[in-house]
Structures are given as C-alpha cells and as structure tokens.
Scaffold this active site. Structure first.
Site, PDB file in Angstrom:
ATOM      1  N   ASP A 152       0.848  -1.189   0.000  1.00 33.96           N
ATOM      2  CA  ASP A 152       0.000   0.000   0.000  1.00 33.96           C
ATOM      3  C   ASP A 152       0.891   1.250   0.000  1.00 33.96           C
ATOM      4  OD1 ASP A 152      -1.953   2.014   0.659  1.00 33.96           O
ATOM      5  OD2 ASP A 152      -3.229   0.425   1.457  1.00 33.96           O
ATOM      6  N   THR A 196      -6.564   3.821  -2.529  1.00 30.78           N
ATOM      7  CA  THR A 196      -6.447   2.423  -2.103  1.00 30.78           C
ATOM      8  C   THR A 196      -7.540   1.512  -2.660  1.00 30.78           C
ATOM      9  OG1 THR A 196      -5.318   3.125  -0.112  1.00 30.78           O
ATOM     10  CG2 THR A 196      -6.346   0.945  -0.053  1.00 30.78           C
TER      11      THR A 196
HETATM   12 ZN   LIG Z   1      -3.434   2.769  -0.524  1.00 30.37          ZN
END
Ligand SMILES: [Zn+2]
Length: 530
Positions: A45, A85
């Site tokens: 991420d 995300t």
């Molecule tokens: Zn992310």
C-alpha cells in the site's frame, strides 16, 4: 515451442512438415500452461516504483529475489485518475477501471442512502470477531469479477484468502466468492471478518486473536533497521506525550506489516493453501507503508526503513510458501495500489513546484458563485475536490438546469490558484474531455451512478491536505508502481515497455487457464510466459 521445432525438423516432406507444424502449433496454443498450485498476490500500500531503485542496495530478501529472478515491469502506470487504495485494490485482480468496476474511490456520496459510504461498507452484514453488532464490510459494491471469482466459477476446488489491515484491501482484490477476507480491527485489536463470508471466525483465527500478539508492541519504539544499539533515535514510539513522535497506532509502524505477514503464514498452514485440486490464491496487502508514507512523505528515512523491513517480511513469506508447496508450484505477483506525492514543504525547499490548497477555499468559491447566481442554499453535499457532489434536490426545487449549474460551479473552481483542470459530470459523461492520458484517466474513473458532479485536478505537487502528503491524482508519482511476476511459468527479465496494472488480471487468467475477469481492460503480458 522447442518441442514444436523438433517435430517439424524430423518430418519428411515440406508439405508434411507444414501440416504437422500447423497441427502441432494449434494443439500447443489450445493447451493451457501448467497451472501453479498457489498464487501469492501481494500489494504494497503506497509503494512507488522508484522505491525499488532508491533502496535496491538495501534489499536482501523478497524484493531482491523478485528483481533478480522475476519478470519486472519498469513502466507500469494506472490508467485511472483516482489513484487511491480502494481503486487500486479493485483493479489488481479484476483488471477493471472504476468506470466499469464501480469502485470510484475509497468512499463516495451515496445519493440514494443520503450518506457517504465506503467502497466496502455493507449494512446488510455484521462484523465477525470484533465489537459485537458493528456493521460489516463486503465486496457487494464491486460490479465485476476477479481472477479469483473466475477460478471459483470454473468449479474446481480453489481456496482464496485475503488479508490486510484495511477492510477494503483484504476484500476487493479477491472479489465476491472468496473463502475469507480478514482485516484488523483497532478497537478490539483482533483480526475480523464479516457475516458476508462466515458466521464465526475459523478456530485458527480465534486462536491467533487469543494470543494477543499486539501486546508485545505496547510502549515499543520503532528504531532504524540499521541501528547499532538502543541509543539510536526512534522514528516514533507507541508511548504518547514523549519527545519522540507518537506512532499513531500499530498500523502506522512496521509492526502492522509484521502482523499481516504473521496472519498470512497462519493462513497458509491452516487453510492448507496450495494443496487443493485447483489453484489457491493468498492475497496479502501490506498497509503500514501507506500510514507511514502519509505521515512523513517519500523522502523521509522512515520510508526507506519500512521498505527494507517489507523486503525482509516478503522474503520470509515467499520462503514459507515455497517450502510448503514447492518452488515450482508457486506464482508470485506484486504491485502497489498507488504511489505518493512529495511533501510540499520538502519540494519547496528544493526549488520544486508544489504547495497546499484547502477544500474550504474551494468549496467557498463554488458556494459563493452559485449563491450569487441562484440564491442561497446548501449547494454542496459531502465530497472531496476530486469528486464534488452538487445538491440535486436543491437544483430541482429551484427548477434549474443541472448542466448549467455545473458549469457555473466549474468556473468558480477554475478561478482558484493552482487548479489544473475542472471537468463537469456532463462533460465527462459525454466524452468532452481533453484527448490526452489525463483526460482519458478521468473518463476511466467515472461511473455515472456513483460519481460526483465536478472533478477538480490540482497542478502537479499541489495537495488538498493540511499536513503530511497524499496521492489520488493521475500524475506519475501517484500512478507509477511496480509490477513483478515470479515463479511458476514466468520468464525472468526486465521489461521496459509501458503497461498498466490492469494487465495483471488477464495475465493471471491466462496462466491459470480461466476466463478473463468481466470488466478487464488489460491485456495478457505474453512475453513473460515461459
Ligand atoms: Zn493505498
């Protein structure tokens, strides 16, 4: 293909040669590649492609192996503009852009419900394992299939398990038919799932929760990975009100990633991944890189530090997967859901462009212009600069033309300094965007039932954030990410051609011998297939 050449060379006449060759090529083409027993699908991420280059000398484990033995794509860019995300994770194994998947952001204003909803918020489900009765999360808002769904729909026994700190990152990669998606509930410090998947946690997850692993980090300090001793200055500490920066929670330290990796190890063993008749998928999203990156920015030593630690964790996980299933049976694919912008103040100090903007000023300009033209009212609903929502009920009650109201609002937004582009809903819906990659990226991010009415893009390096840094634009620092395949059936090497992470899903579908996911706009990266 080498077998094919041997066949044709051994044939007698030219005609026979051609026939045998053609017949064999046909048979060969129809024959699916040997399927891996296990796919380990990894998302880091907030991990820009350049983190592989900048810290390469420090990588000794997972990233090093991927870079040296994998098929590495050096120029992979997301096609959508909303590099956040939920969108990155929904693209990963579906190949679908938000315009098809319906996942237009981490959250959006749901006009029918009259509230902001997250990409995975599902009031029909309840949390399992956390605070009793809390609303759960599910993939119901994802409109398309994933490679994992295609595997399942083929009817061969395959187990698919997802894990991450964030619910959206555990849920969206695998899609609808996953055997389980698990995320971390900071309120209970437990791994949880939702009733969408199952009524109770599996025994092995309950056991892991009962071990209360988080307790070892209470009061701990995050020291640099190459610190000689405990006199080194920590990046942050879990103790509040000290001179050292507070970590902001377990998830904002490398320990969050350690807990994810530990969960993945337990899943491998307890779900017996890689030992079913079909291919199993373990989808792992390492969230802590994102929390750290938002707080300190890409140029801070803490980002190098957590990148090195991620390399080690990844190496540990891959070694375990290969030891359980056999190296020849494991296929690894790695990408990131998005990159990140430099911290504006860091950029300013090095004579680079950039700065901070506020949504308060932007919303103020829009509201002022609409009030001046049409009278007072609550013109804007909850939204963000990337996706502002106009109050359609107010527009209707005043009997106004929505397209005209959008134009007035767009003009007001454009008058703000450092705004690069503003598009209205009507412009995007009818294809009236600039014919360039950014215009196309904004079109690919538009899904009429959920998207807003104004799409406002700041100039490069300008952020609508009061502190730290962020991502979410179609600029390269946000959309250029690693794409690496390693293992079963993959030809190692560096590939400099431009691709998109949307190509991951169709490539996996080919390698696994299943139908392409329903919303994929990617292509099979045939040159890496052995
Ligand atoms: Zn992310």
């Amino acid at each position: 293909m080498s077998f094919c050449l041997t066949m044709t060379r051994s044939s007698g006449t030219l005609r026979a040669l051609a026939l045998v060759g053609a017949a064999f090529v046909f048979a060969h083409a129809a024959e699916p590649p040997r399927r891996p027993k296990l796919v380990v699908a990894v998302v880091i991420d907030q991990f820009r492609y350049d983190y592989l280059l900048r810290f390469r000398a420090d990588y000794t484990a997972g990233f090093k192996r991927l870079l040296e033995q994998g098929a590495v794509f050096t120029d992979a860019h997301y096609l959508h503009a909303t590099t956040v995300t939920a969108v990155g994770h929904s693209t990963f194994l579906s190949g679908a852009p938000p315009s098809v998947s319906g996942i237009v952001g981490n959250e959006w204003y749901d006009r029918a419900a009259g509230q902001t909803v997250t990409s995975v918020f599902d009031p029909k489900s309840k949390l399992v394992g956390g605070v009793p009765g809390a609303p759960g999360s599910s993939p119901r808002r994802l409109q398309v299939s994933t490679v994992a769904d295609e595997l399942k729909m083929q009817g061969v026994e395959s187990h698919t398990i997802g894990v991450s700190i964030k619910d959206r990152s555990a849920i969206l990669p695998l899609g609808h038919m996953a055997d389980g998606a698990y995320w971390y509930d900071p309120d209970s410090n437990h791994w949880v799932t939702s009733t969408y998947y199952r009524a109770e946690l599996p025994d092995w997850v309950r056991k892991l929760n009962a071990e209360n692993r988080y307790q070892q980090y209470i009061g701990a300090s995050w020291l640099p990975v190459d610190a000689q001793d405990h006199t080194a200055k920590p990046f942050c500490t879990m103790v509040a009100n000290t001179e050292v920066r507070f970590c902001g929670g377990l998830e904002a330290t490398p320990w969050g990633n350690e807990m994810i990796e530990e969960f993945a190890e337990r899943a491998l063993a307890n779900e017996d991944l890689g030992h079913h008749s079909g291919t199993d998928i373990l989808a792992v999203s390492f969230s802590s890189n994102d929390y750290v990156g938002h707080a300190v920015g890409p140029d801070d030593p803490a980002v190098r530090d957590i990148s090195i630690r991620t390399d080690r964790l990844l190496g540990k996980l891959l070694n375990l997967a290969e030891s359980r299933v056999g190296g020849d049976n494991v296929l690894v694919v790695l990408t990131a859901d998005h990159g990140v912008a430099p911290v504006p103040e860091v950029n300013a100090a090095r004579n680079m462009p950039g700065g901070r903007l506020t949504q308060l000023e932007l919303d103020g300009k829009i509201t002022e212009a609409l009030t001046k033209r049409y009278g007072p009212g609550k013109w804007l609903l909850p939204g963000s600069p990337a996706m502002e929502y106009l109050n359609l009920e107010l527009i209707q009650s005043k009997k106004l033309d929505a397209a005209e109201v959008e134009r007035v609002a767009a003009e007001a937004a454009s008058s703000m300094s450092h705004i690069a582009r503003v598009y209205t809903r009507h412009q995007v819906a009818s294809g009236q965007v600039q014919d360039d990659p950014i215009g196309r990226a904004i079109s690919l991010s538009f899904f009429a039932p959920r998207s807003g009415d104004l799409f406002i893009l700041p100039e490069p390096y300008f952020l609508f954030d009061a502190a730290g840094t962020s991502h979410g634009t179609p600029y390269d620092y946000d959309n250029h990410v690693p794409v690496i395949f390693l293992g079963a059936g993959i030809k190692p090497g560096t590939n400099a051609e431009q691709i998109a992470p949307n190509d991951i899903a169709p490539t996996l579908a080919y390698l696994l011998g299943v139908e392409q996911p329903s919303g994929s706009i990617g292509r099979v990266l045939g040159q890496i297939v052995q």
